[in-house]
Write an enzyme that holds these catalytic residues in place. Structure first.
Site, PDB file in Angstrom:
ATOM      1  N   CYS A 150     -17.547  10.460 -22.635  1.00  0.00           N
ATOM      2  CA  CYS A 150     -16.677  11.403 -23.341  1.00  0.00           C
ATOM      3  C   CYS A 150     -15.406  10.707 -23.816  1.00  0.00           C
ATOM      4  CB  CYS A 150     -16.344  12.589 -22.445  1.00  0.00           C
ATOM      5  SG  CYS A 150     -15.624  12.156 -20.849  1.00  0.00           S
ATOM      6  N   THR A 151     -14.883   9.798 -23.007  1.00  0.00           N
ATOM      7  CA  THR A 151     -13.646   9.103 -23.377  1.00  0.00           C
ATOM      8  C   THR A 151     -13.879   8.139 -24.533  1.00  0.00           C
ATOM      9  OG1 THR A 151     -12.825   9.323 -21.111  1.00  0.00           O
ATOM     10  CG2 THR A 151     -11.759   7.676 -22.508  1.00  0.00           C
ATOM     11  N   THR A 180     -13.824  15.865 -12.166  1.00  0.00           N
ATOM     12  CA  THR A 180     -15.267  15.994 -12.401  1.00  0.00           C
ATOM     13  C   THR A 180     -15.985  16.252 -11.082  1.00  0.00           C
ATOM     14  OG1 THR A 180     -15.689  13.620 -12.165  1.00  0.00           O
ATOM     15  CG2 THR A 180     -15.156  14.426 -14.375  1.00  0.00           C
ATOM     16  N   GLY A 210     -14.713   2.209 -18.097  1.00  0.00           N
ATOM     17  CA  GLY A 210     -15.204   1.229 -19.061  1.00  0.00           C
ATOM     18  C   GLY A 210     -15.149   1.731 -20.486  1.00  0.00           C
ATOM     19  N   ARG A 232      -7.199  10.464 -12.876  1.00  0.00           N
ATOM     20  CA  ARG A 232      -7.853  11.752 -12.652  1.00  0.00           C
ATOM     21  C   ARG A 232      -6.781  12.748 -12.195  1.00  0.00           C
ATOM     22  NH1 ARG A 232     -13.495  11.774 -12.314  1.00  0.00           N
ATOM     23  NH2 ARG A 232     -14.258   9.978 -13.499  1.00  0.00           N
TER      24      ARG A 232
END
EC number: 1.2.1.12
Length: 332
Positions: A150-151, A180, A210, A232
Site C-alpha cells: 500500500c505504501t 495492522t 521496503g 506505526r
C-alpha cells in the site's frame, strides 16, 4: 467479458477488495478460500469497524456465502494446489493470505487451475511488481504478479511525477502508518521485531519498510535513490507518506505543487489526488485514490530540497488497485 476471480485469504484486504468488486461490472468474485466457516465469513464481511456495514443482503449455507441471492463458493483448504480453481473456471486468483509471497508458493494456484495470480503484498523473490501510475504499461503477460505494498502504491506515483519533471537525486521516505492485524493490542512476544510486539494502542512504533526500495523496482530510474522507514501509530486506518527529496531542476514549492495537481488531472487521474484543504487522516477513509497530495502540509528548504506529503487509505486505496491489476493481467 467478466473476469472470474477467486480469493485466497479473507482478511482485511480480502474483505475490502470483495466489497469494492461488487461495484465493478468487469470483475465477478466466484469463490473464497479461507479457514473460517461460511457463517463467520458472512458476519465479518457484513460488519466492519472501519468501513461500516456492507449494504448487501448476506446469507450463507454450508458451502457458500450468498450475496443478494448469488452464491459465492467457500472452501477451507490449506494447500493452494488442492483448490478447485479449474472446476470453477477461475481466470485470476487474488492471493491475499500474506503467506504465499514467493513464486513457488503462488504457482500452486496455477497448478490448481487459475490462469493468473495477483499477490497482495511485496514479493519475496523475483515475482514482478506492478503499481498503477508507475509501470502498468510494462506488463507483458506474466502469470504471477505482485501489487507491491500500500505504501509503494502511494509513494511510486508521487515519485514518478517529481522525477519526470525535476529529476530526483535522492530521497528519504517516512510513512506514518495505521495499525495492522499483525500488531499486538497490548505488549506481547514478537521475536523477530521486539518493538513490533509492543501495544499498538499505546505506542508510536518505529518499524522497517521496503516500500521506498520497492519503488526502485517499479521505477528503475529511481533504483538506489530512495529508502525509508515507518512509524506505526494508534489509528485504525489511513496512513500518510512524508517524502523528503533532493532534485536537479530548480523549482519553487508552488511550481512543484502545480505539476502534481496537473498530473492528478491528467496522466495520474484515478490514481493521485490533490488537495489544499485543512484535512486530517479520517477524511480519507474509504478513498480509492492511492496518493492524495496535501499541498498545505509540505514545505521546501530551497529550490532543490523539499518535503512532500501524501495521504492514502492503506486498505481501500490499495484494494482498488489490486482489482485494477486483476483487470490488467486478464487481458494478456
Amino acid at each position: 467479458m467478466t473476469i472470474k476471480v477467486g480469493i485466497n485469504g479473507f482478511g482485511r484486504i480480502g474483505r475490502v477488495l470483495f466489497r469494492l468488486a461488487q461495484k465493478r461490472s468487469d470483475i465477478e468474485i466466484i469463490a473464497i478460500n479461507d479457514l473460517l466457516a461460511p457463517e463467520y465469513i458472512a458476519y465479518m464481511l457484513k460488519y466492519d469497524s472501519t468501513h461500516g456495514v456492507f449494504k448487501k443482503h448476506i446469507t450463507f449455507d454450508k458451502d457458500n456465502i450468498i450475496i443478494n441471492g448469488k452464491n459465492i463458493r467457500v472452501t477451507s483448504i490449506k494447500d493452494p494446489e488442492k483448490l478447485m480453481w479449474h472446476d470453477l473456471s477461475i481466470d485470476v486468483v487474488i492471493e491475499s493470505t500474506g503467506l504465499f509471497l514467493k513464486r513457488e508458493q503462488a504457482y500452486k494456484h496455477i497448478l490448481a487451475g487459475s490462469k493468473k495470480v495477483v499477490v497482495t503484498g511485496p514479493s519475496k523473490d523475483d515475482i514482478p511488481m506492478f503499481v498503477r501510475g508507475a509501470n502498468f504499461h510494462k506488463y507483458q503477460g506474466e502469470s504471477i504478479v505482485s501489487n507491491a505494498s500500500c505504501t509503494t502504491n502511494c509513494l511510486a506515483p508521487l515519485s514518478k511525477v517529481i522525477d519526470d519533471n525535476f529529476g530526483i537525486i535522492e530521497g528519504l521516505m517516512t510513512t506514518v502508518h495505521a495499525s495492522t492485524a499483525t500488531q499486538k493490542i497490548v505488549d506481547g512476544a514478537s521475536d523477530k521485531d521486539w518493538r513490533g510486539g509492543r501495544g499498538a494502542l499505546q505506542n508510536i512504533i518505529p518499524s522497517s519498510t521496503g516500500a521506498a526500495i520497492a519503488v526502485g523496482k517499479v521505477l528503475p530510474n529511481l533504483n538506489g535513490k530512495l529508502t525509508g522507514m515507518a512509524f506505526r501509530v494508534p489509528v485504525s486506518n489511513v496512513s500518510v507518506v512524508d517524502l523528503t527529496v533532493r532534485y536537479k531542476k530548480s523549482a519553487t514549492y508552488s511550481e512543484i505543487c502545480q505539476k502534481i495537481q496537473q498530473a492528478s488531472q491528467k496522466e495520474m487521474k484515478g490514481i493521485m489526488g490533490y488537495t489544499e484543504d485543512e484535512v486530517v487522516s479520517t477524511d480519507f477513509n474509504g478513498e480509492e485514490l492511492t496518493s492524495i497530495f496535501d499541498a498545505k502540509a509540505g514545505l521546501s528548504l530551497n529550490k532543490n530540497f523539499v518535503k512532500l506529503i501524501a495521504w492514502y487509505d492503506n486498505e481501500t486505496g490499495y484494494s482498488s488497485k489490486v482489482l485494477d491489476l486483476v483487470s490488467l493481467v486478464s487481458k494478456k
